[in-house]
Design a protein around this motif. Structure first.
Motif, short mmCIF file in Angstrom:
data_model
loop_
_atom_site.label_atom_id
_atom_site.label_comp_id
_atom_site.label_asym_id
_atom_site.label_seq_id
_atom_site.Cartn_x
_atom_site.Cartn_y
_atom_site.Cartn_z
N PRO A 509 0.82 -1.23 0.00
CA PRO A 509 0.00 0.00 0.00
C PRO A 509 0.84 1.26 0.00
CG PRO A 509 -0.84 -1.60 1.58
CD PRO A 509 0.48 -2.13 1.11
N ALA A 510 2.00 1.22 0.67
CA ALA A 510 2.86 2.40 0.74
C ALA A 510 3.36 2.79 -0.64
CB ALA A 510 4.04 2.13 1.67
N TYR A 511 3.50 1.80 -1.52
CA TYR A 511 3.98 2.08 -2.88
C TYR A 511 2.86 2.64 -3.74
CZ TYR A 511 6.14 1.36 -7.46
OH TYR A 511 6.64 1.55 -8.73
N SER A 512 1.70 1.98 -3.68
CA SER A 512 0.59 2.39 -4.56
C SER A 512 -0.03 3.71 -4.15
CB SER A 512 -0.49 1.30 -4.58
OG SER A 512 -0.95 1.04 -3.26
N ASN A 513 0.08 4.08 -2.85
CA ASN A 513 -0.56 5.32 -2.38
C ASN A 513 0.43 6.46 -2.18
OD1 ASN A 513 -3.04 3.95 -2.25
ND2 ASN A 513 -2.60 3.19 -0.18
N ASN A 514 1.66 6.29 -2.60
CA ASN A 514 2.70 7.30 -2.36
C ASN A 514 2.62 8.41 -3.40
OD1 ASN A 514 5.66 8.41 -2.63
ND2 ASN A 514 5.50 7.41 -0.62
N ASP A 515 2.70 9.66 -2.92
CA ASP A 515 2.61 10.81 -3.82
C ASP A 515 3.93 11.57 -3.90
OD1 ASP A 515 -0.08 10.34 -4.33
OD2 ASP A 515 -0.70 11.48 -2.54
N SER A 516 5.00 10.98 -3.40
CA SER A 516 6.30 11.67 -3.42
C SER A 516 6.89 11.64 -4.83
CB SER A 516 7.26 10.99 -2.43
OG SER A 516 7.41 9.62 -2.74
N GLY A 517 8.06 12.24 -4.97
CA GLY A 517 8.72 12.30 -6.27
C GLY A 517 8.97 10.91 -6.86
N TRP A 518 9.09 10.86 -8.20
CA TRP A 518 9.18 9.56 -8.88
C TRP A 518 10.44 8.79 -8.48
CZ3 TRP A 518 13.21 8.13 -12.00
CH2 TRP A 518 14.08 9.13 -12.42
N LEU A 519 11.56 9.52 -8.25
CA LEU A 519 12.80 8.82 -7.90
C LEU A 519 12.66 8.14 -6.54
CD1 LEU A 519 15.71 8.25 -8.80
CD2 LEU A 519 16.42 10.31 -7.56
N TYR A 520 12.15 8.89 -5.58
CA TYR A 520 11.93 8.32 -4.25
C TYR A 520 10.91 7.19 -4.33
CZ TYR A 520 10.84 8.12 0.75
OH TYR A 520 10.64 7.68 2.03
N HIS A 521 9.89 7.38 -5.13
CA HIS A 521 8.81 6.40 -5.26
C HIS A 521 9.32 5.11 -5.91
CE1 HIS A 521 5.15 4.79 -7.41
NE2 HIS A 521 4.74 4.81 -6.15
N TRP A 522 10.09 5.24 -6.99
CA TRP A 522 10.54 4.07 -7.75
C TRP A 522 11.67 3.32 -7.07
CZ3 TRP A 522 9.94 2.03 -12.92
CH2 TRP A 522 8.75 2.45 -13.54
N ILE A 523 12.44 4.00 -6.24
CA ILE A 523 13.62 3.33 -5.66
C ILE A 523 13.42 3.06 -4.16
CG2 ILE A 523 16.09 3.55 -5.19
CD1 ILE A 523 16.35 5.16 -7.73
#
Length: 633
Positions: A509-523
């Motif tokens: 859920p933390a991945y699918s609901n995360n609104d942070s920047g793409w780099l932080y989100h993807w890595i």
């Protein structure tokens, strides 16, 4: 007769060089007699100096200058005898042989000249003189008429010794193929291999002699030097390397009680010192008996080097997944690195990284753990029909092409000893025995596009390259499967990365609901979700990039250019790749034709496909020859 005296002195100068077994000998430059008398510039023709008047020449002078008509006139009119000699026993046939006057030499022989006459200060025969000068065609001609190449001159040298002293590899190969004793000793006990190791700074003829089975450890009668001693005496790096790799004995002692290592140290030859010490450590390793046994057991080493990377790859993922904190994960990884370094130190001691199965094992580890993760973690999130179809097709393609490219013959060239000898004789008699047409390691006639693989130690038809990731060469018989294998690998690696993102979205859920920047989100979030899956995803992207580039490169070379990797890298060396001053493949059929022939794609019978047997194709073109073998697909 002043010209005759001058030419005789040149001959004797050419026959004199530094003899390592003669303490009073002085170095002398080996000058070509052809500087004084031009050899045969065009096979089958004699070049004459138009400014000279041959009408007053005697038989020896006419033979030297290639005045064939004058020779015929003198002999037919009984003005000269083909067997006559001068004060030193030199015949006109000697002069024809040393100046490569083929037509004149054959005329003399047919008119009864003594083909084994010995003359000059060294009492050499005509074939001795021809061998010193490197005239292969003259040697072939004389032997065809019964010349004996085993007759020695006053220094004790037969033709094989002379060929190896003066770097005439083609003549040495021809003499061996015709039955000359490869370990024939001169009067001082020097073998051809000893002479080649001492005199010839290059790959051949040392490689040729080793391939033909020359004895590595014979010692001469004067200095008790072996071939490796003589190579070290002259700082012959190529010979030193080849003899060490061939397994010569490195603890032999000469008359001065010197081992090869002693000579290397005295010569301050750091390359030789390192090479010999490395070989001695492999032959006689010191340390714990169990470690020594493991080091020397090559079969065990290959098994360990294949299994251990699979375990280490999984170990890295486990360290990341189950470390209670990032600090503990790093400590686990450091410990794993120390263990891996020791394993590599033990089991890579007797082999190189490219020759070992470690790179193939790393590929196997990546794919094995990817399949495990796909089934164990990703399966609930990748069961839609399109994804399953891509997974099944790519897996089937990988398995099939992997089997074909790894376990099939890439196109190794094989021949019996008798066939090899016949090939050498054929090439010599047709004036084609050169480095471009003959492999001095495999002793084979080289077909077009073939190359010798130094890793497999075999010649491969239409060789592309040796691939350590598959532990096999890529050649005529498996090149198509290699390119197809690369394509399906790219698809599978991309599919794994796609599956990993599906897993993160569905399981975290933390991945699918995360609104942070793409780099932080993807890595960062992906790593926190599943370090194991993220570790494998990183590998999938890495392999997808470099394998994708390799696939594009292979496709461009074979389809656009019509070249193999070897041909593209060495095209500047191949004369047949130059067309109108530009480099172009003589084997290209055009883009569409290359694609159809390479992948054998007839498009439901629309195109007719012919596959050339590159192991039997010797012409550098695509024109069918009488001896070419074609299969209609």
């Amino acid at each position: 007769m002043e010209e005759m005296k001058e030419s005789t002195s040149l001959t004797q100068a050419n026959a004199t060089f530094q003899n390592p077994n003669n303490n009073n000998a002085k170095p002398a430059a080996v000058e070509s007699v052809n500087n004084q008398f031009e050899g045969d510039p065009v096979p089958g023709k004699q070049r004459q100096n138009k400014t000279l008047d041959y009408s007053e020449f005697d038989l020896a002078q006419a033979a030297q200058h290639g005045a064939f008509e004058r020779c015929v006139q003198l002999v037919d009119e009984a003005q000269a005898d083909v067997c006559q000699t001068d004060a030193e026993g030199i015949t006109a046939l000697h002069w024809a042989a040393i100046n490569n006057r083929l037509e004149i030499a054959e005329f003399f022989v047919l008119r009864g000249a003594d083909i084994n006459a010995q003359g000059g200060l060294l009492k050499g025969t005509p074939i001795n003189w021809a061998t010193r000068q490197g005239h292969l065609k003259m040697v072939v001609l004389l032997m065809r008429h019964g010349a004996d190449p085993s007759i020695k001159d006053t220094e004790g040298y037969a033709c094989l010794h002379l060929a190896c002293q003066f770097h005439h590899t083609n003549i040495a190969a021809y003499l061996i193929a015709k039955g000359e004793e490869i370990d024939m000793m001169d009067d001082n006990g020097m073998t051809p291999l000893m002479w080649a190791s001492y005199k010839c700074h290059g790959i051949d003829p040392v490689r040729l002699l080793i391939s033909c089975g020359a004895a590595l450890n014979f010692q001469d009668n004067v200095h008790l030097n072996s071939a490796i001693h003589w190579a070290l005496t002259s700082n012959n790096g190529s010979a030193i390397s080849q003899l060490c790799n061939a397994g010569c004995t490195l603890d032999l002692v000469n008359a001065k009680k010197e081992t090869p290592l002693d000579i290397a140290v005295a010569k301050k030859n750091n390359f030789a010192i390192k090479k010999i010490e490395g070989k001695l450590k492999k032959q006689k390793p010191s340390g714990n008996r169990i470690i020594v046994w493991m080091t020397l057991n090559k079969e065990l080493g290959n098994k360990v080097m294949f299994i251990y990377p699979i375990m280490a790859f999984g170990g890295i993922g486990l360290c990341l997944q189950y470390g209670s904190s990032l600090l503990w994960s790093m400590l686990y990884l450091i410990l794993l690195w120390i263990v891996s370094a020791q394993v590599l130190k033990i089991f890579l001691r007797n082999t190189t990284l490219i020759e070992s199965p470690i790179m193939a094992s790393w590929y196997t580890a990546t794919k094995s753990w990817m399949y495990f993760t796909w089934i164990y973690l990703f399966w609930p999130f990748v069961t839609d029909l399109p994804t399953l179809l891509v997974f099944v097709i790519s897996t089937t393609g990988i398995m099939y092409n992997f089997y074909r490219v790894v376990f099939s013959d890439p196109g190794y060239l094989v021949a019996s000893l008798e066939q090899k000898k016949k090939a050498i004789i054929y090439l010599a008699e047709h004036d084609e025995l050169t480095v471009d047409t003959f492999c001095s390691t495999c002793l084979l006639r080289k077909p077009a596009r073939s190359k010798h693989c130094s890793i497999c130690n075999k010649c491969v038809a239409a060789m592309d390259h040796h691939c350590p990731w598959i532990l096999n060469c890529v050649g005529a018989k498996n090149h198509k499967y290699f390119v197809q294998f690369l394509f399906f690998l790219v698809v599978l690696n991309f599919l794994y990365a796609f599956g990993a993102r599906r897993y993160y979205n569905g399981a975290c859920p933390a991945y699918s609901n995360n609104d942070s920047g793409w780099l932080y989100h993807w890595i960062v979030i992906a790593f926190k979700c599943s370090p194991w899956a993220f570790w494998l995803e990183l590998n999938s992207w890495f392999h997808c990039c470099w394998i994708g580039m390799l696939f594009v490169c292979q496709f461009y070379q074979m389809i656009i250019l019509g070249m193999t990797t070897n041909e593209r890298m060495n095209s500047y060396r191949y004369k047949h790749f130059y067309k109108n001053g530009k480099i172009a493949s003589p084997f290209s059929r055009g883009i569409i034709g290359n694609f159809i022939q390479f992948f054998e794609c007839s498009c439901c019978g629309l195109f007719q496909i012919y596959r050339i047997d590159w192991s039997n194709k010797y012409q550098h073109n695509l024109i069918p020859e009488e001896n070419d073998i074609y299969w209609e697909v």
